[in-house]
Design an enzyme around this catalytic site. Structure first.
Site, short mmCIF file in Angstrom:
data_model
loop_
_atom_site.label_atom_id
_atom_site.label_comp_id
_atom_site.label_asym_id
_atom_site.label_seq_id
_atom_site.Cartn_x
_atom_site.Cartn_y
_atom_site.Cartn_z
N GLY A 89 0.79 -1.23 0.00
CA GLY A 89 0.00 0.00 0.00
C GLY A 89 0.81 1.27 0.00
N ARG A 143 2.48 -1.66 -6.13
CA ARG A 143 2.60 -0.40 -6.86
C ARG A 143 3.99 0.21 -6.75
NH1 ARG A 143 -1.96 2.84 -7.33
NH2 ARG A 143 -2.82 1.65 -5.59
N CYS A 165 -16.65 3.83 -25.90
CA CYS A 165 -17.99 4.39 -25.98
C CYS A 165 -18.52 4.60 -24.57
CB CYS A 165 -18.84 3.41 -26.76
SG CYS A 165 -20.18 4.24 -27.54
N1 LLP Z 1 -1.30 -6.89 -0.21
C1 LLP Z 1 -2.62 -7.04 -0.27
C2 LLP Z 1 -3.29 -8.01 0.58
C3 LLP Z 1 -3.36 -6.26 -1.16
O1 LLP Z 1 -4.67 -6.41 -1.21
C4 LLP Z 1 -2.69 -5.33 -2.00
C5 LLP Z 1 -3.44 -4.52 -2.95
C6 LLP Z 1 -1.30 -5.23 -1.90
C7 LLP Z 1 -0.63 -6.02 -1.00
C8 LLP Z 1 -0.50 -4.30 -2.76
O2 LLP Z 1 -0.87 -2.97 -2.63
P1 LLP Z 1 0.03 -1.85 -3.33
O3 LLP Z 1 1.39 -1.89 -2.67
O4 LLP Z 1 0.14 -2.18 -4.76
O5 LLP Z 1 -0.70 -0.59 -3.09
N2 LLP Z 1 -6.45 -1.34 -8.23
C9 LLP Z 1 -6.13 -0.36 -7.21
C10 LLP Z 1 -5.30 -0.92 -6.13
C11 LLP Z 1 -5.95 -2.12 -5.47
C12 LLP Z 1 -5.01 -2.76 -4.53
C13 LLP Z 1 -5.53 -4.05 -4.06
N3 LLP Z 1 -4.69 -4.67 -3.13
C14 LLP Z 1 -5.42 0.82 -7.88
O6 LLP Z 1 -5.24 0.81 -9.10
O7 LLP Z 1 -5.09 1.81 -7.22
#
Ligand code: LLP
Length: 425
Positions: free
Chosen positions: A243, A287, A355
């Site tokens: 996150g 991310r 669209c």
């Molecule tokens: N661990 C778990 C259990 C998660 O659910 C997630 C992301 C991560 C790690 C990794 O999170 P990150 O470091 O990538 O923020 N589609 C959305 C983000 C959804 C994230 C879902 N879970 C977007 O495009 O912002």
């Protein structure tokens, strides 16, 4: 637009890792996702430097939902990270890339029986259990299963509500003070087959405040202390999730991940003071490792000025290759790749070809005069772009190339119209 270190401009032309966007577009077509492998490597090494501690074992898992492909899994393996997979499809891809299964963590709030069986047969390292029914099912299988339990620590992170995951009513995890958690612990304690190694939590995505992670760690540790006293558990592993926020547009801070070292110090001090048995701390960024490594090259088609004077630039992709602006009002920066250092003096809205009125990639951006066949480059599209891409309007998914040491390589081929109808009967 912020030009990252891998970007340079020669004769007005933006170059990504030394390749002009025109050459890339001509060689591989548009829209085109371009990922900088060297950036991912650097980020990974930086993270390893920050997330280490003399008295705690540490492990970094790549949350592969951010960008999942065989080439990416091979890179993650080469970098020595572990892997978070969340579905049979991601697990299958990991297996196909020969990723060592003893570094794979299987997530998911609704794993199917088939996915659980696949995970166990594959020998994944840990199943991260989301809910009581899942645990009851695992127990009923009567085969050895090593688990972490996903906790909902009840922390509301400062981010878009669609990507918060730990508010009280979240669909993810089990709350500490719940009947479900005490039942889950009872099951683990009386089980000969299910071994509970620790807890996991993830409070949301694109979070910039170090304080949110510090608060999460302290809630988790306090509660683990209480549980250890109540049940005399042997909790040795704590995964604080991913996150970590990244830069997308100028209103957002550039996070210094140095806070992770402080976080580990804070945890280690608490663990020794309270005599907890935790030996290993984990994080699982997605991310952070890939977002800023990626750019998308589009070609401009038609442009239009509405009756009220709004200037549109239409590009040859859109919400199908980047749903984030439509879904989360996500903001991005862009430039016209072949006019990268010209004055940005005209206000545009960049719209896709779908669209759908919501198919807007960037609202109100200053650019030089945009003309047909210009290359429009949107930066920081490496995370949750390809992985959330769709076939809306039957648009084929673009190609992904990864550039390492100046060498572009196709990581995922561009789809063809034939691909689109391959399952139609
Ligand atoms: N661990 C778990 C259990 C998660 O659910 C997630 C992301 C991560 C790690 C990794 O999170 P990150 O470091 O990538 O923020 N589609 C959305 C983000 C959804 C994230 C879902 N879970 C977007 O495009 O912002």
């Amino acid at each position: 637009m912020k030009f990252f270190n891998n970007m340079s401009i020669e004769n007005h032309m933006l170059h990504l890792n030394g390749h002009s966007v025109k050459d890339l577009a001509e060689s591989y077509g548009t829209p085109l996702y371009v990922l900088d492998t060297d950036y991912i490597k650097t980020k990974c090494n930086e993270l390893k430097q920050h997330f280490k501690h003399p008295s705690l074992e540490t492990e970094i898992l790549y949350a592969s939902k951010a960008f999942s492909s065989k080439a990416m899994y091979e890179l993650v393996n080469e970098l020595g990270l572990s892997l978070d997979v969340v579905s049979g499809g991601e697990l299958y891809t990991a297996k196909a890339s020969n990723f060592p299964m003893d570094r794979v963590y299987m997530h998911g709030n609704n794993k199917s029986f088939a996915e659980i069986q696949m995970a166990l047969d594959s020998g994944v390292h840990r199943i991260i259990v989301d809910n009581l029914m899942e645990l009851e099912y695992l127990q009923s299988l009567n085969r050895p299963v090593d688990i972490l339990i996903r906790i909902n620590p009840g922390i509301e992170a400062h981010t878009h509500e669609y990507i918060q995951t730990a508010n009280d009513d979240s669909k993810f995890g089990i709350s500490f003070d719940s009947y479900d958690l005490s039942s889950a612990i009872d099951i683990c304690q009386s089980s000969d087959t299910v071994t509970l190694h620790g807890f996991h939590c993830h409070i949301g995505s694109q979070i910039h405040e170090a304080s949110s992670f510090e608060k999460t760690a302290s809630v988790m540790l306090d509660q683990i202390k209480l549980l250890e006293h109540k049940y005399s558990l042997n909790i040795t592993e704590l995964n604080l999730g991913g996150g970590f926020g990244v830069y997308y547009s100028k209103d957002q801070p550039i996070t210094d991940y140095g806070f992770l070292t402080d976080l580990l110090n804070q945890c280690s001090a608490y663990i020794s003071k309270q005599n907890l048995k935790i030996k290993k701390m984990m994080i699982e960024p997605g991310r952070l490792l890939v977002a800023n490594a990626g750019s998308t090259i589009y070609q401009v088609g038609f442009t239009k000025t509405t009756a009220s004077g709004k200037n549109y630039v239409f590009v040859d992709g859109g919400m199908t290759d980047n749903i984030r602006p439509a879904l989360y009002q996500a903001e991005y920066e862009a430039c016209i790749g072949n006019k990268a250092d010209l004055d940005n003096d005209k206000l545009y809205t960049i719209a896709g070809k779908c669209c759908e009125s919501g198919d807007i990639l960037i609202k109100d951006i200053l650019l030089p005069q945009a003309d047909q066949e210009d290359y429009l480059v949107i930066a920081s599209t490496g995370a949750y772009g390809y992985s959330m891409a769709s076939h809306y309007n039957r648009l084929p998914k673009p190609a992904v190339i990864m550039i390492e040491n100046g060498q572009p390589k196709v990581a995922i081929k561009r789809e063809t119209y034939q691909d689109l109808i391959q399952y139609d009967l």
